[in-house]
Design a protein around this motif. Structure first.
Motif, PDB file in Angstrom:
ATOM      1  N   SER A   1       0.875  -1.173   0.000  1.00  0.00           N
ATOM      2  CA  SER A   1       0.000   0.000   0.000  1.00  0.00           C
ATOM      3  C   SER A   1       0.910   1.220   0.000  1.00  0.00           C
ATOM      4  O   SER A   1       1.807   1.314   0.844  1.00  0.00           O
ATOM      5  CB  SER A   1      -0.858   0.043   1.268  1.00  0.00           C
ATOM      6  OG  SER A   1      -1.778  -1.019   1.266  1.00  0.00           O
TER       7      SER A   1
ATOM      8  N   ASP B   1      -3.035  -8.130   2.279  1.00  0.00           N
ATOM      9  CA  ASP B   1      -3.685  -6.933   1.737  1.00  0.00           C
ATOM     10  C   ASP B   1      -4.353  -6.122   2.849  1.00  0.00           C
ATOM     11  O   ASP B   1      -4.218  -4.894   2.916  1.00  0.00           O
ATOM     12  CB  ASP B   1      -4.714  -7.343   0.671  1.00  0.00           C
ATOM     13  CG  ASP B   1      -4.979  -6.230  -0.317  1.00  0.00           C
ATOM     14  OD1 ASP B   1      -4.373  -5.148  -0.188  1.00  0.00           O
ATOM     15  OD2 ASP B   1      -5.811  -6.435  -1.229  1.00  0.00           O
ATOM     16  N   CYS B   2      -5.053  -6.811   3.748  1.00  0.00           N
ATOM     17  CA  CYS B   2      -5.676  -6.105   4.886  1.00  0.00           C
ATOM     18  C   CYS B   2      -4.611  -5.396   5.700  1.00  0.00           C
ATOM     19  O   CYS B   2      -4.757  -4.231   6.090  1.00  0.00           O
ATOM     20  CB  CYS B   2      -6.381  -7.095   5.816  1.00  0.00           C
ATOM     21  SG  CYS B   2      -7.843  -7.839   5.127  1.00  0.00           S
TER      22      CYS B   2
ATOM     23  N   SER C   1      -1.516  -4.464   4.900  1.00  0.00           N
ATOM     24  CA  SER C   1      -0.760  -3.371   4.268  1.00  0.00           C
ATOM     25  C   SER C   1      -1.532  -2.070   4.423  1.00  0.00           C
ATOM     26  O   SER C   1      -0.970  -1.039   4.790  1.00  0.00           O
ATOM     27  CB  SER C   1      -0.452  -3.678   2.800  1.00  0.00           C
ATOM     28  OG  SER C   1      -1.619  -3.660   2.019  1.00  0.00           O
ATOM     29  N   THR C   2      -2.838  -2.113   4.193  1.00  0.00           N
ATOM     30  CA  THR C   2      -3.648  -0.896   4.324  1.00  0.00           C
ATOM     31  C   THR C   2      -3.702  -0.455   5.790  1.00  0.00           C
ATOM     32  O   THR C   2      -3.505   0.724   6.109  1.00  0.00           O
ATOM     33  CB  THR C   2      -5.076  -1.152   3.791  1.00  0.00           C
ATOM     34  OG1 THR C   2      -4.970  -1.774   2.516  1.00  0.00           O
ATOM     35  CG2 THR C   2      -5.868   0.140   3.675  1.00  0.00           C
TER      36      THR C   2
HETATM   37 MG    MG Z   1      -4.668  -3.499   1.139  1.00  0.00          MG
END
Ligand code: MG
Ligand code: AMP
Length: 345
Positions: free
Chosen positions: A241, A286-287, A289-290
């Motif tokens: 991200s 993904d969760c 990184s954000t």
């Molecule tokens: Mg993400």
């Protein structure tokens, strides 16, 4: 050779050439079969090796479009659109949508709300869904934030409800899940070597056909046309991200980007300009990184410690690279920034 024999030979040769074209078996295990797909607002590239590569890519592409149709916040057919227009009523959703919302709630909790999929109305107000960007009025942001709270989402098996004024968006995690699902499709075709890039999010199945690790480049957030480092992986996702991925420059000359801090409704500006997460599960990467981008320099250590099987690369806004010890021997800094291993204590 007689004329007749010659004719028979020519026909057989022609048929076998035709069959060769029609039979898409990739018999050389070292030759990649690749496919470009545009979906989820992103250019994707899929690459697989082995004799089933062609049908595997075909099915993977179908799966990507299926997921896009379920998960897009802007397509009127999607589960997410239906949830966002349900006036507080329950909505029946697909297995995928339910799995993603379940994960978003779990990581919402483990990151103390840094990941909050009900941020969507705020994102819309900034113009990130239409590219008609503007800096919102502070009071407008405050009133929108009153309806931002992932804990108000009710998920019951495959039924979802959210408060009437709330809206959700799975942009922070949909591509990670898509990567995992592509890996499942590949495995079901007995592929053991493949790599995909979903708009810069990379996920690999196995290692390269020659048995060595894949080398994945991570972009330099200060000059995104250049690579910053290379990490070696097998059977893992590398998901980033960054503040350079989607942004606009305001009339005040400042940069405003697409990752929003649910604490104040402004682009998260808490010390990091990019966060890369490396691990076996693309959805978790993904969760995280954000969420870690939002949590920033003050909050990242607490969260990171809950995920010991993952590795992380942070780039701070004062141009330092911090990375975890698990990738020490697999990490190569090719930038002019300093890079140091994070001290956990
Ligand atoms: Mg993400
Ligand atoms: P990523 O590139 O994976 O970090 O995801 C960024 C996307 O996640 C944005 O384009 C929004 O759709 C969404 N988003 C932005 N801020 C948040 C947040 N704090 N929590 C959840 N989703 C967010």
């Amino acid at each position: 050779m007689s004329l007749r024999k010659n004719l028979v030979f020519t026909v057989i040769a022609a048929v076998s050439i035709l069959c060769g074209c029609a039979d898409k078996t990739n018999n050389d295990k070292n030759i990649a079969v690749t496919r470009d797909v545009f979906a989820m607002d992103t250019y994707m590239n899929l690459k697989a090796y082995g004799k089933n590569a062609e049908p595997a890519l075909e099915e993977a592409e179908k799966r990507i479009h299926e997921l896009e149709n379920e998960l897009s916040a802007t397509s009127e057919q999607s589960d997410i659109w239906k949830i966002n227009h349900s006036s507080g009523e329950e909505t029946a959703v697909s297995r995928d949508t339910a799995a993603l919302i379940d994960k978003a709630l779990e990581i919402g909790n483990s990151t103390h709300g840094a990941l909050d999929i009900t941020i969507f109305p705020v994102l819309k107000e900034w113009g990130f869904t239409t590219e008609k960007y503007h800096i919102p009025d502070e009071n407008k942001l405050k009133s929108l934030l009153e309806n931002v709270d992932y804990r108000q989402i009710k998920l019951n098996d495959k039924t979802v409800s959210i408060p009437e004024k709330s809206e959700i968006d799975l942009g922070a995690l949909a591509k990670g899940y898509t990567g995992d699902e592509i890996m499942e499709v590949f495995k079901s075709h007995s592929i053991d070597s493949a790599i995909v890039s979903l708009g810069g999010n990379v996920q690999a199945l196995g290692s390269k056909p020659d048995g060595t690790n894949w080398k994945v480049a991570v972009r330099d957030p200060f000059s995104p046309e250049n690579d910053m480092c290379v990490v070696e992986i097998s059977d893992k996702a590398v998901i980033t991200s960054g503040n350079y991925e989607r942004f606009f420059t305001g009339d005040d000359g400042k940069r405003y980007w697409h990752i929003i801090d649910p604490a104040d409704g402004y682009p998260a500006d808490n010390g990091f300009v990019s966060v890369t997460v490396i691990g076996e599960n693309g959805l978790n990467c993904d969760c995280l990184s954000t969420a870690l981008f939002v949590a920033g320099i003050d909050g990242y250590k607490d969260i990171m410690m809950d995920y010991p099987n993952y590795d992380f690369i942070f780039v701070t806004d004062d141009e330092k690279i911090l990375y975890t010890g698990g990738i020490k021997d697999k990490f190569q800094n090719i930038s002019s920034m300093s890079a140091e291993v994070i001290d956990i204590d």
